[in-house]
Design a protein around this motif. Structure first.
Motif, mmCIF file in Angstrom:
data_model
loop_
_atom_site.group_PDB
_atom_site.id
_atom_site.type_symbol
_atom_site.label_atom_id
_atom_site.label_comp_id
_atom_site.label_asym_id
_atom_site.label_seq_id
_atom_site.Cartn_x
_atom_site.Cartn_y
_atom_site.Cartn_z
ATOM 1 N N ASN A 200 2.116 -10.002 6.305
ATOM 2 C CA ASN A 200 2.918 -9.401 5.058
ATOM 3 C C ASN A 200 3.967 -10.193 4.984
ATOM 4 O O ASN A 200 4.884 -10.031 5.706
ATOM 5 C CB ASN A 200 2.978 -7.965 5.029
ATOM 6 C CG ASN A 200 3.501 -7.578 3.899
ATOM 7 O OD1 ASN A 200 4.514 -7.724 3.338
ATOM 8 N ND2 ASN A 200 2.656 -6.586 3.071
ATOM 9 N N ASP A 201 4.110 -10.881 3.533
ATOM 10 C CA ASP A 201 5.491 -11.475 3.349
ATOM 11 C C ASP A 201 6.053 -10.827 1.944
ATOM 12 O O ASP A 201 6.592 -11.760 1.557
ATOM 13 C CB ASP A 201 4.979 -13.131 3.208
ATOM 14 C CG ASP A 201 3.976 -13.366 2.146
ATOM 15 O OD1 ASP A 201 3.351 -12.247 1.489
ATOM 16 O OD2 ASP A 201 3.823 -14.652 1.962
ATOM 17 N N ASP A 202 6.074 -9.572 1.900
ATOM 18 C CA ASP A 202 6.440 -9.050 0.530
ATOM 19 C C ASP A 202 8.011 -9.032 0.464
ATOM 20 O O ASP A 202 8.719 -8.813 -0.568
ATOM 21 C CB ASP A 202 6.063 -7.734 0.200
ATOM 22 C CG ASP A 202 4.535 -7.987 -0.336
ATOM 23 O OD1 ASP A 202 4.170 -8.886 -0.122
ATOM 24 O OD2 ASP A 202 4.069 -6.636 -1.000
ATOM 25 N N HIS A 203 8.765 -9.166 1.791
ATOM 26 C CA HIS A 203 10.169 -9.209 1.627
ATOM 27 C C HIS A 203 10.696 -10.441 1.524
ATOM 28 O O HIS A 203 9.892 -11.381 1.562
ATOM 29 C CB HIS A 203 10.517 -8.706 3.171
ATOM 30 C CG HIS A 203 10.553 -7.052 3.367
ATOM 31 N ND1 HIS A 203 11.351 -6.315 2.951
ATOM 32 C CD2 HIS A 203 9.640 -6.352 4.108
ATOM 33 C CE1 HIS A 203 11.132 -5.213 3.329
ATOM 34 N NE2 HIS A 203 9.937 -5.128 3.899
ATOM 35 N N LYS A 204 12.161 -10.362 0.948
ATOM 36 C CA LYS A 204 12.548 -11.711 0.668
ATOM 37 C C LYS A 204 13.570 -12.408 1.557
ATOM 38 O O LYS A 204 14.099 -13.274 1.153
ATOM 39 C CB LYS A 204 13.474 -11.385 -0.829
ATOM 40 C CG LYS A 204 12.430 -10.853 -2.098
ATOM 41 C CD LYS A 204 13.118 -10.525 -3.122
ATOM 42 C CE LYS A 204 12.263 -10.218 -4.225
ATOM 43 N NZ LYS A 204 13.106 -9.783 -5.616
ATOM 44 N N SER A 205 13.641 -11.490 2.520
ATOM 45 C CA SER A 205 14.716 -12.112 3.588
ATOM 46 C C SER A 205 14.136 -11.435 4.790
ATOM 47 O O SER A 205 13.178 -10.824 4.925
ATOM 48 C CB SER A 205 16.044 -11.608 3.309
ATOM 49 O OG SER A 205 17.056 -12.175 4.285
ATOM 50 N N GLN B 42 0.371 8.034 8.980
ATOM 51 C CA GLN B 42 -0.147 7.027 9.044
ATOM 52 C C GLN B 42 0.570 5.956 7.870
ATOM 53 O O GLN B 42 -0.090 5.256 7.221
ATOM 54 C CB GLN B 42 -1.807 6.890 8.841
ATOM 55 C CG GLN B 42 -2.614 7.628 9.723
ATOM 56 C CD GLN B 42 -3.932 7.658 9.675
ATOM 57 O OE1 GLN B 42 -4.465 6.630 9.350
ATOM 58 N NE2 GLN B 42 -4.712 8.663 9.514
ATOM 59 N N LEU B 43 1.903 6.239 7.810
ATOM 60 C CA LEU B 43 2.653 5.630 7.075
ATOM 61 C C LEU B 43 3.373 4.489 7.992
ATOM 62 O O LEU B 43 3.753 4.768 8.979
ATOM 63 C CB LEU B 43 3.765 6.333 6.349
ATOM 64 C CG LEU B 43 3.198 7.108 5.266
ATOM 65 C CD1 LEU B 43 4.125 8.232 4.700
ATOM 66 C CD2 LEU B 43 2.250 6.603 4.188
ATOM 67 N N LEU B 44 3.676 3.272 7.392
ATOM 68 C CA LEU B 44 4.432 2.525 7.906
ATOM 69 C C LEU B 44 5.707 1.936 7.151
ATOM 70 O O LEU B 44 5.605 1.731 5.657
ATOM 71 C CB LEU B 44 3.522 0.923 8.148
ATOM 72 C CG LEU B 44 4.173 -0.277 8.785
ATOM 73 C CD1 LEU B 44 4.819 -0.113 10.306
ATOM 74 C CD2 LEU B 44 3.528 -1.399 8.639
ATOM 75 N N ASP C 57 0.874 2.476 3.241
ATOM 76 C CA ASP C 57 -0.125 3.378 3.618
ATOM 77 C C ASP C 57 -0.956 2.250 4.467
ATOM 78 O O ASP C 57 -1.532 1.368 4.270
ATOM 79 C CB ASP C 57 -1.108 3.690 2.297
ATOM 80 C CG ASP C 57 -2.202 4.185 2.620
ATOM 81 O OD1 ASP C 57 -2.807 4.004 4.010
ATOM 82 O OD2 ASP C 57 -2.925 4.990 1.770
ATOM 83 N N ALA C 58 -1.004 3.022 5.785
ATOM 84 C CA ALA C 58 -1.438 2.007 6.944
ATOM 85 C C ALA C 58 -2.895 2.697 7.542
ATOM 86 O O ALA C 58 -3.133 2.327 8.802
ATOM 87 C CB ALA C 58 -0.364 1.918 7.831
ATOM 88 N N ARG C 59 -3.633 3.485 6.819
ATOM 89 C CA ARG C 59 -4.802 3.985 7.326
ATOM 90 C C ARG C 59 -5.896 2.971 7.594
ATOM 91 O O ARG C 59 -6.542 3.078 8.549
ATOM 92 C CB ARG C 59 -5.308 4.977 6.329
ATOM 93 C CG ARG C 59 -4.647 6.168 6.021
ATOM 94 C CD ARG C 59 -4.956 7.101 5.084
ATOM 95 N NE ARG C 59 -5.041 6.622 3.791
ATOM 96 C CZ ARG C 59 -5.359 7.005 2.558
ATOM 97 N NH1 ARG C 59 -6.023 8.288 2.580
ATOM 98 N NH2 ARG C 59 -5.226 6.392 1.225
ATOM 99 N N ALA D 19 -1.552 -0.933 2.118
ATOM 100 C CA ALA D 19 -1.259 -0.919 0.524
ATOM 101 C C ALA D 19 0.381 -0.475 0.532
ATOM 102 O O ALA D 19 0.543 0.693 1.048
ATOM 103 C CB ALA D 19 -1.983 0.026 0.215
ATOM 104 N N LEU D 20 0.998 -0.985 -0.349
ATOM 105 C CA LEU D 20 2.384 -0.390 -0.863
ATOM 106 C C LEU D 20 2.454 0.753 -1.575
ATOM 107 O O LEU D 20 1.661 1.003 -2.491
ATOM 108 C CB LEU D 20 3.290 -1.517 -1.506
ATOM 109 C CG LEU D 20 4.594 -1.252 -1.847
ATOM 110 C CD1 LEU D 20 5.347 -1.167 -0.665
ATOM 111 C CD2 LEU D 20 5.122 -2.271 -2.870
ATOM 112 N N LYS D 21 3.067 1.862 -1.145
ATOM 113 C CA LYS D 21 3.136 3.126 -1.667
ATOM 114 C C LYS D 21 4.508 3.288 -2.409
ATOM 115 O O LYS D 21 4.534 3.940 -3.481
ATOM 116 C CB LYS D 21 2.961 4.333 -0.561
ATOM 117 C CG LYS D 21 1.713 4.587 -0.238
ATOM 118 C CD LYS D 21 1.494 5.749 0.671
ATOM 119 C CE LYS D 21 1.829 6.752 0.091
ATOM 120 N NZ LYS D 21 0.483 7.397 -0.514
#
Length: 272
Positions: A197-202, A214-216, A229-231, A250-252
């Motif tokens: 996952n590369d959604d972060h900018k830094s 089951q949340l990350l 959502d890390a199910r 999936a991003l919640k």
């Protein structure tokens, strides 16, 4: 090889030393007590033959095993030291793990949540840093050469590993990096890359997982806190993941508002 001899120390002494990287670990006595005894008994003082000096890496990570009986930290020479609690409550040196050539950024023990977790799994320690992720067998005092996740290689991070956490019981290892990504590794399949996952900018500085919900969560230097959502990380979803590349976390929620680095996050017991 693992070294299993050394001074016995109360936990509060170890904690104090870890907070003072300039102090070298010599015995259970504090620096002030050492100075006092030296002054009073200078002419009669002798050194014990088993005297050992263990330097501590500045800003060393520390980690307890899940049962609280082992404590790991990094030496300034990049050797990872593992202390074990004796029946009298004191911690004594159990193992010295050699093999890393640069700073150790994060340490975490295997969580051995699964009922079928083997004794071998229970003795594993995971270290992250500039070189990548190293997986250690503490009892054998060696690193698993086929289970290193090295940076700048196929599947590895392109920057130093900043954080680690376990997800989906003891089946997934999540690593965050200075390369602005976090990666999820399949602990049931020789730590093959499960998802990137590369959604972060830094730099990703912290990852955390809540077992019941089951949340990350991930956060870092872009000041954003993302909750996923890390199910889909559950072992029962592995075959579906192999068949369908769209099966991912999936991003919640995406929380914004901080103006600087976010260096710590945590879930409540309920995960709500």
């Amino acid at each position: 090889d693992a070294s299993r001899s050394g001074p016995a120390l109360p936990l509060h002494t170890i904690a104090t030393i870890l907070g003072r990287p300039s102090y070298e670990l010599m015995s259970g006595a504090s620096p002030e007590r050492e100075a006092s005894e030296a002054s009073a008994n200078e002419s009669h003082r002798t050194l014990n033959n088993s005297f050992r000096v263990i330097s501590v890496q500045r800003d060393s990570p520390i980690s307890f095993s899940p049962d609280g009986n082992r404590l790991a930290f990094a030496g300034s020479n990049h050797i990872i030291q593992v202390f074990e609690r004796r029946k009298d409550g004191l911690f004594t040196e159990y193992a010295s793990l050699l093999g890393m050539n640069d700073s150790v950024i994060v340490l975490t023990f295997h969580p051995y949540i699964a009922a079928q977790a083997s004794d071998r799994s229970k003795s594993r320690l995971y270290a992250g840093g500039i070189e990548g992720i190293f997986i250690w067998d503490i009892d054998q005092g060696r690193c698993h050469p086929t289970m290193k996740i090295l940076n700048w290689t196929s599947g590895g991070h392109e920057g130093q590993v900043e954080c680690l956490c376990w997800a989906a019981g003891d089946t997934s290892l999540v690593s965050g990096s200075k390369d602005s990504s976090f990666k999820i590794w399949d602990a049931t399949n020789k730590f093959a890359l499960l998802e990137e996952n590369d959604d972060h900018k830094s730099s990703v500085l912290v990852v955390a997982y809540h077992e019941a919900t089951q949340l990350l969560a991930s956060t870092g230097r872009d000041s954003q806190i993302k909750v996923w959502d890390a199910r889909s990380l559950q072992p029962t979803m592995r075959s579906k993941r192999r068949e369908d590349s769209s099966v991912r976390i999936a991003l919640k929620h995406n929380f914004e508002g901080h103006r600087g680095d976010v260096t710590s996050i945590g879930f409540s017991d309920s995960g709500g």
